[in-house]
Design a protein around this motif. Sequence first.
Motif, short mmCIF file in Angstrom:
data_model
loop_
_atom_site.label_atom_id
_atom_site.label_comp_id
_atom_site.label_asym_id
_atom_site.label_seq_id
_atom_site.Cartn_x
_atom_site.Cartn_y
_atom_site.Cartn_z
N ARG A 4 46.21 -4.16 41.48
CA ARG A 4 45.13 -4.39 40.51
C ARG A 4 45.05 -3.22 39.55
NH1 ARG A 4 38.77 -5.58 42.07
NH2 ARG A 4 37.97 -5.51 39.91
N TYR A 8 43.30 -0.71 36.62
CA TYR A 8 42.00 -0.05 36.47
C TYR A 8 41.15 -0.71 35.38
CZ TYR A 8 43.94 3.71 39.30
OH TYR A 8 44.49 4.43 40.32
N TYR A 51 39.98 -3.67 34.75
CA TYR A 51 38.84 -4.49 35.17
C TYR A 51 38.36 -4.09 36.56
CZ TYR A 51 40.47 -7.19 31.23
OH TYR A 51 40.86 -7.57 29.98
N GLY A 52 38.56 -2.82 36.89
CA GLY A 52 38.13 -2.31 38.19
C GLY A 52 37.31 -1.06 38.02
N ASP A 53 37.76 0.04 38.63
CA ASP A 53 37.01 1.30 38.60
C ASP A 53 36.75 1.79 37.18
OD1 ASP A 53 36.98 1.23 41.31
OD2 ASP A 53 38.65 2.64 41.56
#
Length: 302
Positions: free
Chosen positions: A281, A283, A285-287
Amino acid sequence: MTDSQGETDARTATDPQTAIDAQTEGRRRERDDRVYDHTAGDVQEGVPFIGAGPGDPGLLTVTGKNLVEDADLVVHAGSLVNSELLEEYCADAELVNSVGKDLEELVPLMRDAYEDGREVVRLHSGDPAIYGAALEQMDALEHEGVPTYFVPGVTSAFAASATLRTQLTLNETANHVAFTRPQGETLDPEDDHISEFVEMGDVTTCIYLGTHAVGDTMDRLLAEGHDPETPVTVVYHASWPDEEIIEGTIETIGERLDDAGYRASAMVIVGQAGTGAGYERSYLYGDWANRGPNDGETEADD
């Protein structure tokens, strides 16, 4: 000299190599002002060199479609351009197949038509910036006083990735993409860098113009110690009605392609990204997306 002989001489184009050399030398000294006056997609004065896309007429850009529909003369790349596209968008144009014609024939043909006030289009397959041999035609025309410009198209590597429902770059799998071709009649062995791209590990290697040489290319990769289980996907006629996918590995794809009988018009994708498997995954659409407004600040930022 008779008048007719004089007219014939006046219509003879400059030797293409002389024209190319002159245009190249001028380019070394300074940029063409049009670089700063126009962006990609602008309709400009002169002969557009249009990327017809990989095959499906719907993948021709809107600008390209408008230009070919208005053309009086379309010089096209033969069977590399889908006949359905020509029938749908070029019904009112004179069509000239460029296959088998050299610059000495093509340049006067396009120049004379342009000077006669006709709308001239040069239609390449895919995107002319990728193995299109477009710039030499453009330089020869420019030297004859005929302005030219590019209209981008969709290259077959992008159509192949869309067919395969994957990306050419995937986080922790492929950070880079290489557009390349194998050694052969037009590329010396020392200029074939496929092995180097594959060795990097995180490169998706897209091989153009090499369907006939896939077996030999894979044999060289095996001889140089590359993992025989490295995925290789071949997309024949990406986006065409007869599109077909042949999957394998460095060890098996050559034989499978030989069995299929395809000798041209296929995109060869080497690397895990072609399968869409094994990525992490991102970064985006994450952290990274969820960080607070002060994340990343230090005392020095205050």
